[in-house]
Write an enzyme that holds these catalytic residues in place. Structure first.
Site, PDB file in Angstrom:
ATOM      1  N   HIS A  78      18.376  21.664  -5.882  1.00 48.46           N
ATOM      2  CA  HIS A  78      18.216  20.833  -7.080  1.00 48.46           C
ATOM      3  C   HIS A  78      17.057  19.860  -6.884  1.00 48.46           C
ATOM      4  O   HIS A  78      17.040  19.088  -5.925  1.00 48.46           O
ATOM      5  CB  HIS A  78      19.501  20.034  -7.355  1.00 48.46           C
ATOM      6  N   TYR A 207      25.247  11.962 -13.898  1.00 52.41           N
ATOM      7  CA  TYR A 207      25.968  10.726 -13.584  1.00 52.41           C
ATOM      8  C   TYR A 207      26.066   9.939 -14.881  1.00 52.41           C
ATOM      9  O   TYR A 207      25.051   9.659 -15.518  1.00 52.41           O
ATOM     10  CB  TYR A 207      25.209   9.905 -12.536  1.00 52.41           C
ATOM     11  N   PRO A 299      31.550   7.473  -2.956  1.00 54.59           N
ATOM     12  CA  PRO A 299      30.842   8.749  -3.067  1.00 54.59           C
ATOM     13  C   PRO A 299      29.693   8.788  -4.086  1.00 54.59           C
ATOM     14  O   PRO A 299      28.978   9.791  -4.163  1.00 54.59           O
ATOM     15  CB  PRO A 299      31.951   9.732  -3.476  1.00 54.59           C
ATOM     16  N   LYS A 303      26.431  10.208  -0.039  1.00 53.56           N
ATOM     17  CA  LYS A 303      25.857   9.923   1.277  1.00 53.56           C
ATOM     18  C   LYS A 303      26.796  10.168   2.465  1.00 53.56           C
ATOM     19  O   LYS A 303      26.329  10.240   3.607  1.00 53.56           O
ATOM     20  CB  LYS A 303      25.399   8.452   1.344  1.00 53.56           C
ATOM     21  N   TYR A 391      18.215   8.773  -3.008  1.00 52.97           N
ATOM     22  CA  TYR A 391      19.150   9.874  -3.267  1.00 52.97           C
ATOM     23  C   TYR A 391      18.835  11.094  -2.391  1.00 52.97           C
ATOM     24  O   TYR A 391      19.747  11.714  -1.836  1.00 52.97           O
ATOM     25  CB  TYR A 391      19.119  10.256  -4.756  1.00 52.97           C
TER      26      TYR A 391
END
Ligand code: RFL
Ligand code: PHB
Length: 400
Positions: A78, A207, A299, A303, A391
């Protein structure tokens, strides 16, 4: 035929989660012996549905451990993800914003299975259902581990103990309270997760910051989805029917999401609390803590598993250095090196959590602050790049 279990080894690894198994494999590649002691059965370990997103450093470590083949075949690369707030989606183009970096969607279950299979194929010793594991004398050069298996008590002598036994493990709990400092923040909500054999609602992760609370649309493959909803800690899993879950998810999505969402029966459903937690230091004589045994992140930033992998990388390098170069330098530097990386991931996970969730005690002004911050971040290249570079994971030598 099962592998015979020795009563002496170089490294005793407590816990056969991703940390313990990856450490075992990296040590094996370097010619160092280890025995893994795990409280549960292998099937139980594989039944825990957890992480789904691997950073490049974690992918590289799986390759280094010689177990990356299936991950490259089946994992989904991704290059971006979406953030939805105020009814509008914004894409974080991670690949472009970080000069070509990506993440990989590959379930923790699959990663664990690959490591377990490789360990078994190499005939390396693992004791499943090891009861009452206790660690001794780690302040000396001759530590020991005792455990019970099938009603018989065993002793394992070793040079080092690796505490890879997760947040509720025995290793951290065995350190004298005066030698350890713990930092903790517990969040006033949990994540309700649902796994289903339905195609993901979108190609990339979404998200969601909605007035009804956070939601996350994730996936395991083109045909398997993983969704999460922010829920009060008082909610009980039995009260959440599949239908109620899908209905609530629809309410938190945008029109496109509602239209494209494919629902189906859950394969697994569970509620996880959210916590930020760090132990300092991570080394106590001949005992080292790695992964969730030493730290927990909420979460939101994906990570936890990735941090576990980098702890293990630093730990295996330090142990290899000890045996091959007769040097204590890596071992002495282990804790500080890990903690530097851990705190940056803790910071990002905490920040991303507070940006995306509704906090029950906060008034309407907090939603306004979140909205303004999201509006700034997603319309500023600098802001979006900061999200993207955290990220995908900071480089292993960041700031060194
Ligand atoms: P684990 O996986 O908890 O494994 C520890 C093992 O030790 C065993 N054990 C013992 N064995 C012997 N004797 C004892 N006394 C023992 N006590 C415990 C346990 O049975 C277990 O098998 O820790 P490890 O290996 O450090 O791995 C950490 C990861 O599991 C964790 O950080 C991630 O799952 C966190 N996480 C995520 N991380 C990511 O990087 N990306 C993600 O997308 C992501 N999503 C998540 C997550 C965690 C979640 N939950 C449920 C906490 C999503 C969720 C919902
Ligand atoms: C997951 O797929 O389980 C997952 C993905 C991203 C996160 C957390 C969990 O941030």
């Amino acid at each position: 035929m099962s592998t015979p279990i020795p009563n002496r080894t170089q490294v005793a690894i407590i816990g056969a989660g991703p940390s313990g198994l990856l450490l075992g494999q990296l040590l094996h590649k370097a010619g160092i012996e280890a025995v893994i002691l795990e409280r549960q059965t292998g099937d139980y370990v594989l039944s825990r549905i957890r992480a789904g997103v691997l950073e490049q450093v974690c992918i590289d470590l799986m390759d280094e451990a010689g177990v990356g083949q299936r991950m490259h075949q089946e994992g989904l690369v991704h290059g971006g993800f979406e953030m939805l707030y105020g009814g509008t989606r914004h894409r974080i183009d991670m690949n472009k914003l970080t000069g070509g970096k990506n993440v990989m969607v590959y379930g923790q279950t699959e990663l664990t299975r690959d490591l377990m299979d490789a360990r078994q194929a190499a005939g390396l010793p693992t004791v499943y259902e090891a009861k009452d594991v206790a660690i001794h004398d780690f302040g000396s050069a001759k530590p020991r581990v005792t455990y019970w298996k099938d009603g018989v008590e065993h002793t394992l002598e070793c040079d080092f103990i690796a505490g890879c036994d997760g947040f509720h493990g025995v290793c951290r709990a065995s350190v004298p309270r005066t030698a350890i400092r713990e930092f903790e923040k517990v969040y006033p909500f949990g994540w309700l997760g649902l796994l289903s054999d339905t195609p993901p609602v979108s190609e990339e992760l979404i998200y969601v910051n909605s007035p009804r609370g956070f939601a996350l649309c994730s996936q395991r493959s083109k045909t398997r989805s993983r969704y999460y909803l922010q829920v009060p800690l008082t909610d009980r899993i039995e009260e959440w029917t599949d239908e109620a879950f899908w209905q609530e998810l629809r309410l938190r999505l945008d029109d496109e999401g509602r239209e494209k969402l494919v629902t189906g029966p859950s394969l697994e459903k569970s509620i996880a609390p959210l916590r930020s937690f760090v132990t300092e230091p991570l080394r106590f004589g001949r005992l080292f803590l790695a992964g969730d045994a030493g730290h927990i992140v909420p979460p939101t930033g994906a990570k936890g598993l990735n941090l576990a992998a980098t702890d293990v990388k630093y730990l295996s390098s330090a142990i290899v250095e000890f045996y091959q170069e007769r040097s204590d330098a890596g071992i002495d530097g282990y804790s500080a090196r890990c903690l530097r990386r851990i705190w940056k991931a803790e910071r990002f996970s905490w920040w991303f959590t507070q940006l995306m969730h509704r906090f029950p005690d906060d008034g309407p002004i907090s939603a306004k602050f979140q909205e303004a911050e999201l509006d700034y971040l997603l319309n500023s290249e600098a802001g979006s790049r900061s999200i993207a570079e955290n990220y995908v994971g900071l480089p292993l030598d960041f700031g060194e």
